[in-house]
Design a protein around this motif. Sequence first.
Motif, short mmCIF file in Angstrom:
data_model
loop_
_atom_site.label_atom_id
_atom_site.label_comp_id
_atom_site.label_asym_id
_atom_site.label_seq_id
_atom_site.Cartn_x
_atom_site.Cartn_y
_atom_site.Cartn_z
N SER A 66 0.82 -1.21 0.00
CA SER A 66 0.00 0.00 0.00
C SER A 66 0.86 1.26 0.00
CB SER A 66 -0.94 0.01 1.21
OG SER A 66 -0.18 -0.02 2.42
N PHE A 67 2.02 1.21 0.69
CA PHE A 67 2.90 2.38 0.72
C PHE A 67 3.47 2.65 -0.67
CE2 PHE A 67 7.35 3.80 0.83
CZ PHE A 67 7.18 5.08 1.34
N TRP A 68 3.93 1.61 -1.34
CA TRP A 68 4.52 1.81 -2.66
C TRP A 68 3.47 2.24 -3.67
CZ3 TRP A 68 9.35 2.74 -2.85
CH2 TRP A 68 10.22 2.16 -1.92
N ARG A 69 2.26 1.70 -3.52
CA ARG A 69 1.17 2.14 -4.41
C ARG A 69 0.89 3.63 -4.19
NH1 ARG A 69 -2.06 -1.44 -3.11
NH2 ARG A 69 -3.32 -0.33 -1.54
N ALA A 70 0.82 4.05 -2.92
CA ALA A 70 0.58 5.46 -2.63
C ALA A 70 1.74 6.33 -3.11
CB ALA A 70 0.36 5.65 -1.13
N THR A 71 2.97 5.85 -2.99
CA THR A 71 4.14 6.61 -3.43
C THR A 71 4.12 6.81 -4.94
OG1 THR A 71 5.47 5.75 -1.59
CG2 THR A 71 6.66 6.68 -3.47
N ILE A 72 3.89 5.71 -5.67
CA ILE A 72 3.84 5.80 -7.14
C ILE A 72 2.69 6.71 -7.57
CG2 ILE A 72 3.44 4.49 -9.25
CD1 ILE A 72 4.86 2.12 -7.88
N ASN A 73 1.53 6.55 -6.93
CA ASN A 73 0.39 7.41 -7.27
C ASN A 73 0.71 8.87 -7.01
OD1 ASN A 73 -1.11 5.19 -7.99
ND2 ASN A 73 -2.36 5.16 -6.14
N SER A 74 1.38 9.16 -5.89
CA SER A 74 1.72 10.55 -5.55
C SER A 74 2.67 11.14 -6.58
CB SER A 74 2.35 10.62 -4.16
OG SER A 74 1.42 10.29 -3.16
N LEU A 75 3.68 10.38 -6.95
CA LEU A 75 4.65 10.87 -7.93
C LEU A 75 4.01 11.08 -9.30
CD1 LEU A 75 7.76 8.69 -6.97
CD2 LEU A 75 7.40 11.13 -6.49
N PHE A 211 8.76 23.11 -9.57
CA PHE A 211 9.06 22.50 -8.26
C PHE A 211 8.07 22.96 -7.19
CE2 PHE A 211 13.48 22.25 -10.12
CZ PHE A 211 13.45 20.88 -10.28
N ILE A 212 7.61 24.21 -7.28
CA ILE A 212 6.59 24.68 -6.34
C ILE A 212 5.30 23.88 -6.53
CG2 ILE A 212 4.99 26.59 -5.91
CD1 ILE A 212 7.47 27.08 -4.44
N ILE A 213 4.88 23.71 -7.76
CA ILE A 213 3.66 22.95 -8.05
C ILE A 213 3.80 21.51 -7.57
CG2 ILE A 213 2.18 22.06 -9.90
CD1 ILE A 213 3.03 24.59 -11.51
N PHE A 214 4.95 20.91 -7.83
CA PHE A 214 5.19 19.53 -7.39
C PHE A 214 5.06 19.42 -5.88
CE2 PHE A 214 7.87 16.08 -5.90
CZ PHE A 214 7.53 15.04 -6.75
N THR A 215 5.67 20.36 -5.15
CA THR A 215 5.61 20.32 -3.68
C THR A 215 4.19 20.52 -3.18
OG1 THR A 215 7.86 21.23 -3.60
CG2 THR A 215 6.55 21.35 -1.59
N ILE A 233 -2.76 8.29 -2.07
CA ILE A 233 -1.51 9.03 -2.16
C ILE A 233 -0.89 9.11 -0.78
CG2 ILE A 233 -2.26 10.39 -4.16
CD1 ILE A 233 -2.81 12.70 -2.25
N LEU A 234 0.32 9.65 -0.69
CA LEU A 234 1.04 9.65 0.58
C LEU A 234 0.32 10.48 1.65
CD1 LEU A 234 4.75 9.92 -0.64
CD2 LEU A 234 3.66 7.97 0.48
N ALA A 235 -0.30 11.58 1.26
CA ALA A 235 -0.99 12.42 2.24
C ALA A 235 -2.14 11.64 2.89
CB ALA A 235 -1.52 13.69 1.57
N THR A 236 -2.93 10.93 2.09
CA THR A 236 -4.03 10.15 2.65
C THR A 236 -3.50 8.93 3.40
OG1 THR A 236 -4.27 9.01 0.52
CG2 THR A 236 -5.70 10.90 0.93
N GLU A 237 -2.33 8.43 3.01
CA GLU A 237 -1.74 7.30 3.73
C GLU A 237 -1.37 7.70 5.15
OE1 GLU A 237 -0.26 3.33 4.17
OE2 GLU A 237 -1.58 4.27 2.70
N ILE A 238 -0.82 8.92 5.32
CA ILE A 238 -0.51 9.42 6.66
C ILE A 238 -1.80 9.55 7.47
CG2 ILE A 238 0.40 11.37 7.98
CD1 ILE A 238 2.29 11.94 5.68
#
Length: 552
Positions: A66-75, A211-215, A233-238
């Motif tokens: 689930s972490f890697w799925r959220a990471t890939i989705n976030s990127l 880079f601002i948009i990415f962040t 995504i990582l934010a919802t994972e947290i």
Amino acid sequence: MSSTAAPARREFDIDRIFLGLCLVVPLAALAIFFAYPLATVFLRSITQQDGNIGVANYIQILNAPSFWRATINSLVMSLATTIAALACGLVVAYAVHRCRVPGRALLIGAVSLPLLAPSLVQGLGLIFLLGRNGILTKATGLEINIYGFWGLLIANGLYALPQAVLIIGAALRAADARIYEAAEILGTSGFRQFIDITLPNIKFGLLSAGFIIFTVTITDFGNAATIGGDYAILATEIYNQVVGQMNFNLGAVVGILLLFPTVIAFYLERVASQRQFGSVSDSAVPLVPVFTPRRDVVMTVAAWLVALLPIVTVVIVVYGSFVWLWPYRFDLTLRHYAVKVAGGYDPLWTTVQISVIAGVIGTALLFTLGIAMQHLPRAAAKPIYFICLLPAAVPGLVLGLAYIFAFNNPILPVYVLYGTATLLAICNVTHYWTQGFLTTMTGLRQVPPTLEETASCLGASQPRLLRDVIVPYMAPTLVSVFFFMFMRSMVTLSAVIFLVTASVSVVSVSIMRLDEAGFTSQAAAYATCTMAIVVAASLLMRASLWLLKRKG
């Protein structure tokens, strides 16, 4: 001889003590409310279930699909949003600064609308338009699944668009008209000028905006909570680890891992920004665009098409708050403004209180720190300047999680702040510290040194110099910083989502909970009230700045 030396010595001591306090108090606030909470997050991330220190939590997270799925989705989401927002932002910024388009101020105002509302308002607007009961879905009969990647891409793109237009516009304004005049003399077409001159000149501005948009995108929680659906995504994972499963230590691990892409993106943005605006020549001649029908008509249409989407999403939310039953009965009513759940309107007034406190505290701390740094040697001021840039690299969710670990401990003196509006205000000040700091330092650099030198020669102490010379000259900057802190505190969600309690909540959290409970129209009403307050604050800021300018 001694009688004249003593007062001078006391005056010197007063100045040193005053400047010392101006330096120590803000830095102590940063240490207590920024460095210490982040240290607790790291400590919790390496604290195992048995209480020992180790990397078991990291191993568990890194082994979780689930972490890697959220990471890939976030990127993927962040990269896609960056490309889309950069393209749209370039269209609008180029139309505003390099073309003769009608209604330029209105155009900028239209694309800036997302700044006046919590990030989840874009998601709400898309739900009203394209959701299962959306007006376009009902009108066309199409089964449009707006929840997930595409809805999140549009919502995040709208949320990031103002930053893209602002940064790219600043890069476009830095052009030297002499280069374009030479190209005209050589017979270079407008398209070739854009490819060979404009794009190379603004490449670092584009990188900075990217880079601002990415962040902004990789750390945003509001849109993901509203319209993300099953697209993790990582934010919802947290959020799920902390709120859903009460795994605070694992949430800390995800938070620490989320810091890596945001810190890297922030560092690259600062480098790109310095390259872009550090290479501008003081002798550059401003470029004044000349009306060119073939170019300007096309760019006007394209720019307004881009601006149409933020207009429609905000307007549909406001309209939906007055509709009896969306999308079946379009009778206008005020019944949705009689909010009887989520604490009624208490969170709205609490948010106003928090925002005022954040504006006062933030403006005072940043101003006093700037004053102290003006009197420091460059070798000492440089590391402090760098430290003040760091809060911008920390996602709001990570900062909010850090505050739980740092302040929810009854054995510590700081526990007295936990669950109070003051702590939420301080969290907002820390979250937006960097932007306020940069604005303050820019204003201080514009104070003529001769004013301070003249006052010093007349024997004015530092406190009196501050009161009678610097504050009046800096008043427009201080007003801008106050209202910036106020307006951002009114609409923020990620930084305070973990800090709200039954007695102290904020409006953005109430909007999210109303939407989650199915009260979409009441969520729209709450969002409309929030936007009305922010718009009123923006108008008040403009009026204050106008009065100060007229008085000066």
